[in-house]
Design a protein around this motif. Structure first.
Motif, short mmCIF file in Angstrom:
data_model
loop_
_atom_site.label_atom_id
_atom_site.label_comp_id
_atom_site.label_asym_id
_atom_site.label_seq_id
_atom_site.Cartn_x
_atom_site.Cartn_y
_atom_site.Cartn_z
N LEU A 127 0.85 -1.19 0.00
CA LEU A 127 0.00 0.00 0.00
C LEU A 127 0.89 1.24 0.00
O LEU A 127 1.79 1.35 0.84
N TRP A 128 0.62 2.15 -0.92
CA TRP A 128 1.34 3.42 -0.97
C TRP A 128 0.34 4.55 -0.91
O TRP A 128 -0.73 4.47 -1.53
N CYS A 129 0.66 5.61 -0.17
CA CYS A 129 -0.21 6.78 -0.17
C CYS A 129 0.63 8.04 -0.29
O CYS A 129 1.78 8.09 0.15
N VAL A 135 -1.13 7.27 6.65
CA VAL A 135 -0.45 5.99 6.84
C VAL A 135 -1.03 5.16 7.99
O VAL A 135 -1.28 3.97 7.82
N LEU A 138 -4.14 3.29 6.94
CA LEU A 138 -3.88 2.26 5.95
C LEU A 138 -3.11 1.09 6.56
O LEU A 138 -3.31 -0.06 6.16
N GLY A 142 -4.07 -2.84 6.16
CA GLY A 142 -3.17 -3.79 5.52
C GLY A 142 -2.60 -4.85 6.43
O GLY A 142 -2.27 -5.95 5.98
N CYS A 149 2.64 -0.63 4.44
CA CYS A 149 2.17 0.64 3.89
C CYS A 149 3.32 1.63 3.89
O CYS A 149 4.08 1.72 4.85
#
Length: 302
Positions: A127-129, A135, A138, A142, A149
């Motif tokens: 997962l990337w934001c 973060v 997420l 995850g 993440c």
């Protein structure tokens, strides 16, 4: 001239009527999304806009930040309810009060024992934001699937891009990056820049990486009636849309649903259940090997 801005705790602060109106709305938001805390100031702001509490002008955003800041200083809003986007996480080296404290930590470590929950899955997920403040939310989504993440903000994180490619090499199979970012010229170019560079690094090392944009999409903007703004007149980069929306405009619960559905679309649920069963069996085996002790101050026998 001394700076008259508040410093330190403000336990005797009493908000004025307008401030109290906004903070009451913030209290409602934090209660509504209590399962998704901490949320960022920007996320709080967008929910206030959606609820019609404040107008979408920079002055109102600054006022909200000041109100929430004083509410945190006064103890009205818990410190851990709001995530500061600029917060830097620093971990101290582990230390213990004594042997009893150490063995208590060992006991807790057994409870936290996990296998690699991505083993046997068709692709390895990350997962990337774009926004660091998202973060923690997420990570909670995850972690149940063993998915890490990362915050991918900025165009110059060369080492981070290379590291991502090396993780793909170590993973031994295709890596799919699920990306959450703003829908604007900067967000589009950031996504493309990250994807192109990571994919190139991975290909050079013999690994396969793909990127999937999970949010924000034009369809989500329409479906959830997200607030929009025109692109900045000074930004001359090409852009597929006519209006912009920040990722934090997605309410936390809707964002969580979108991310969970994206993860589930790439998971073999039977493989996942087998991993959980194996994890529990190995956890029991570890406990049997360590032995149990009635006094946490005493080490395990044998």
């Amino acid at each position: 001239m001394p700076n008259k801005r508040p410093r330190g705790p403000q336990p005797h602060w009493r908000p004025k009527r307008e401030t109290l109106r906004v903070l009451t709305a913030v209290d409602t938001i934090l209660d509504r999304y209590r399962d998704h805390l901490p949320i960022s100031l920007r996320q709080t702001w967008y929910v206030l806009l959606s609820d019609g509490v404040m107008a979408k002008i920079e002055r109102d955003y600054k006022r909200m930040c000041e109100y929430v800041g004083m509410a945190r200083r006064s103890g009205r809003i818990p410190w851990d309810a709001i995530r500061d986007d600029t917060q830097i996480a620093v971990e101290a080296p582990p230390s213990f009060a004594g042997p009893g404290d150490f063995f208590t930590a060992v006991d807790a470590a057994v409870d936290d024992y996990r296998v690699d929950r991505q083993t046997g899955q068709p692709v390895r997920l990350e997962l990337w934001c774009e926004t660091a403040g998202m973060v923690p939310q997420l990570v909670r989504i995850g972690e149940g699937f063993g998915i890490a993440c990362f915050s991918g903000g900025g165009f110059d994180g060369l080492a981070g891009k290379h590291d991502a490619a090396m993780r793909a090499v170590e993973g031994g199979r295709k890596t799919l990056v699920l990306h959450i970012g703003d829908y604007d010229p900067s967000g589009e170019h950031l996504f493309n820049s990250l994807a192109e560079d990571v994919i190139a690094f991975a290909q050079a090392a013999g690994a396969e990486v793909e990127f999937e944009r999970v949010a924000v999409t034009p369809e989500q903007i329409a479906t959830y009636d997200l607030p929009t703004a025109p692109p900045k007149a000074t930004d001359r980069r090409s852009f597929s849309g006519t209006t912009t929306t920040q990722a934090e405009a997605l309410p936390p619960d809707i964002l969580a649903t979108i991310v969970r559905e994206a993860i589930a679309a790439h998971r073999d649920l039977e493989v996942h259940r087998q991993a959980l069963a194996r994890e529990e069996a190995e956890r029991r085996a570890i406990r049997e090997r360590l032995g149990r002790w009635s006094d946490p101050g005493e080490p395990p026998a044998g």
